[in-house]
Design an enzyme around this catalytic site. Structure first.
Site, short mmCIF file in Angstrom:
data_model
loop_
_atom_site.label_atom_id
_atom_site.label_comp_id
_atom_site.label_asym_id
_atom_site.label_seq_id
_atom_site.Cartn_x
_atom_site.Cartn_y
_atom_site.Cartn_z
N LYS A 110 -20.37 -13.28 41.72
CA LYS A 110 -20.98 -12.15 41.44
C LYS A 110 -22.36 -12.09 42.22
O LYS A 110 -22.88 -13.20 42.19
CB LYS A 110 -21.17 -11.60 40.05
N GLY A 207 -14.48 9.47 27.78
CA GLY A 207 -14.90 9.45 29.23
C GLY A 207 -13.98 9.73 30.37
O GLY A 207 -12.93 8.88 30.26
N VAL A 208 -14.02 10.93 30.76
CA VAL A 208 -12.96 11.42 31.70
C VAL A 208 -13.55 11.22 33.03
O VAL A 208 -13.49 12.39 33.87
CB VAL A 208 -12.02 12.55 31.40
N GLY A 209 -14.29 10.18 33.60
CA GLY A 209 -14.79 10.12 34.76
C GLY A 209 -13.58 9.79 35.90
O GLY A 209 -12.43 10.00 35.62
N VAL A 211 -11.96 6.69 35.91
CA VAL A 211 -10.42 6.19 35.85
C VAL A 211 -10.15 6.87 34.27
O VAL A 211 -8.78 7.26 34.43
CB VAL A 211 -10.84 4.85 34.95
#
Ligand code: NAD
Length: 385
Positions: A110, A207-209, A211
């Site tokens: 990372k 959370g309906v962003g 994904v």
């Protein structure tokens, strides 16, 4: 090391050498090494500093036994260098486990850039970051992450070939992540009810962003009754209007009576406050770091809740990106077929957790690390021949 790193008072001089009898003739390790030791040994940690181009970057290569280390480049206004170091070490280690459990021929790594993604981005900065990646000659392959986007990766690509997840190849990872989460929920259903059929099951999505929305669509198509929430009302509206789902206020999502609770917002959704409120026998969602602390995974096991470990169920995105690095090159069809296998991975984790009576997050770690160990043993045997 930089001033941001903590040094125990009185034990070090201004140049960072140990003081007093304990330090005589001995080079004592500093906090940077202590951090690395605490967060697990890493093969390589690189500090890239380019003042004219305002780059302060840390690249951590955790383990390359399975292949080059793949992991995104995060840009964040860390308050201290120590915080940035801790983050990159923790994240690179997690990538080893994630890439391993999904059977990828890739190790874990990372990178982090210290800076504010809203104000500090320049093409010079990303060119300098690309050069730092290039110097590792392919031991580390970068991609977009929190605070960086596909456009930033295109800028890095000017300085290095070791960038994945470009818009013209694997593109947006979210639909693949959502497909993987959907298959993971089906696997949990199979383990709990003996059938992967979600027809009539109730699912609550936090959370309906990117994904969460695609996941809701899969679930609705499978006949599930979906309730969603989001802190952004326009996201709720889109899901309600386009998918015909129900919605609740953000905090009420934990109290929705449901069969599956799906955290698809930020980390830490599973904690001391929310565990007693969540009634679902299955917790399975896309968010990273869902357990506020590992002990919350132990509590879920004690309560008989099936928890799909985050890095197992949300691996669809990295599986899709990794497809770019295969000898055959990127194919969305092949990527989708591989993402479908998250069903088997999640079942394998649940079965090991039951057999050994250990929490699922531990079972996942064991499977992932075993693959690294097996590869090491095979490499050793091969080199002796
Ligand atoms: P996103 O930002 O598009 O969506 C997240 C949504 O959650 C947003 O709409 C946001 O408003 C909402 N949200 C934030 N806090 C909330 C709260 N307290 N209550 C309700 N809603 C809240 O992000 P995404 O790409 O959909 O990713 C979702 C999660 O999955 C993140 O944790 C991400 O790290 C993880 N993840 C994403 C991918 C991917 O391919 N995008 C891959 C692996 C993991």
């Amino acid at each position: 090391m930089g001033r941001g790193l903590h040094r125990p008072a009185g034990r070090w001089d201004a140049q960072g050498w140990p003081q007093g009898a304990a330090g005589k003739g001995v080079m004592r390790s500093m906090t940077v090494f202590e951090s690395i030791a605490r967060l697990g040994p890493h093969e390589q940690v690189v500090f890239a500093h380019d003042p004219p181009r305002r780059l302060r970057m840390i690249i951590a290569v955790h383990d390359t036994t399975l292949g080059p280390a793949l992991g995104g480049c995060r840009m964040w206004p860390y308050r201290t260098e120590e915080e940035a170091l801790e983050d990159v070490l923790r994240l690179s280690r997690a990538m080893t486990y994630k890439n391993s459990i999904h059977g990828l021929r890739l190790g874990g790594g990372k990178s982090v850039i210290i800076g504010d993604p809203r104000t500090d981005k320049t093409s010079d900065l990303f060119e300098a970051a690309g050069e730092a990646v290039e110097r590792l000659q392919g031991r580390y392959i970068t991609a977009e992450d929190v605070g960086t986007n596909a456009q930033d990766m295109v800028m890095m690509r000017n300085a290095t070939a070791y960038v994945a997840g470009l818009p013209q190849t694997s593109g947006d990872p979210s639909p693949f992540t959502a497909l993987g989460v959907f298959r993971g929920i089906q696997a949990c259903a199979q383990a709990l009810w003996g059938s992967s059929d979600l027809d009539g099951r109730r699912v609550a999505i936090q959370g309906v962003g990117s994904v969460g929305f695609h996941l809701a669509r899969h679930l609705v198509q499978a006949g599930a009754r979906v309730t969603v929430t989001d802190i952004r009302p326009e996201k709720i509206l889109r899901a309600v209007e386009q998918l015909g789902v129900d919605s609740v206020e953000p905090d009420a999502i934990f109290d929705v009576p449901c069969d599956v609770f799906s955290p698809c917002a930020l980390g830490g959704a599973i904690n001391d406050d929310t565990i007693p409120r969540i009634k679902a026998p299955i917790i399975a969602g896309a968010a990273n770091n869902q357990l506020a602390e590992p002990r919350h995974g132990d509590i879920l096991q004690q309560r008989g809740v099936i928890y799909a470990p985050d890095y197992v169920i949300n691996g669809g995105g990295v599986i899709n990106v990794a497809e770019e690095l295969t000898p055959e090159g990127y194919s969305a069809e092949r990527a989708r077929a591989k993402v479908e296998r998250i069903f088997d991975r999640v079942l394998e984790v649940i079965e090991l957790s039951r057999r050994r009576n250990i929490p699922t997050y531990r079972a996942a770690d064991e499977i992932a690390w075993q693959r690294v160990q097996d590869a090491r043993a095979a490499l050793k045997a091969h080199s002796r021949r």
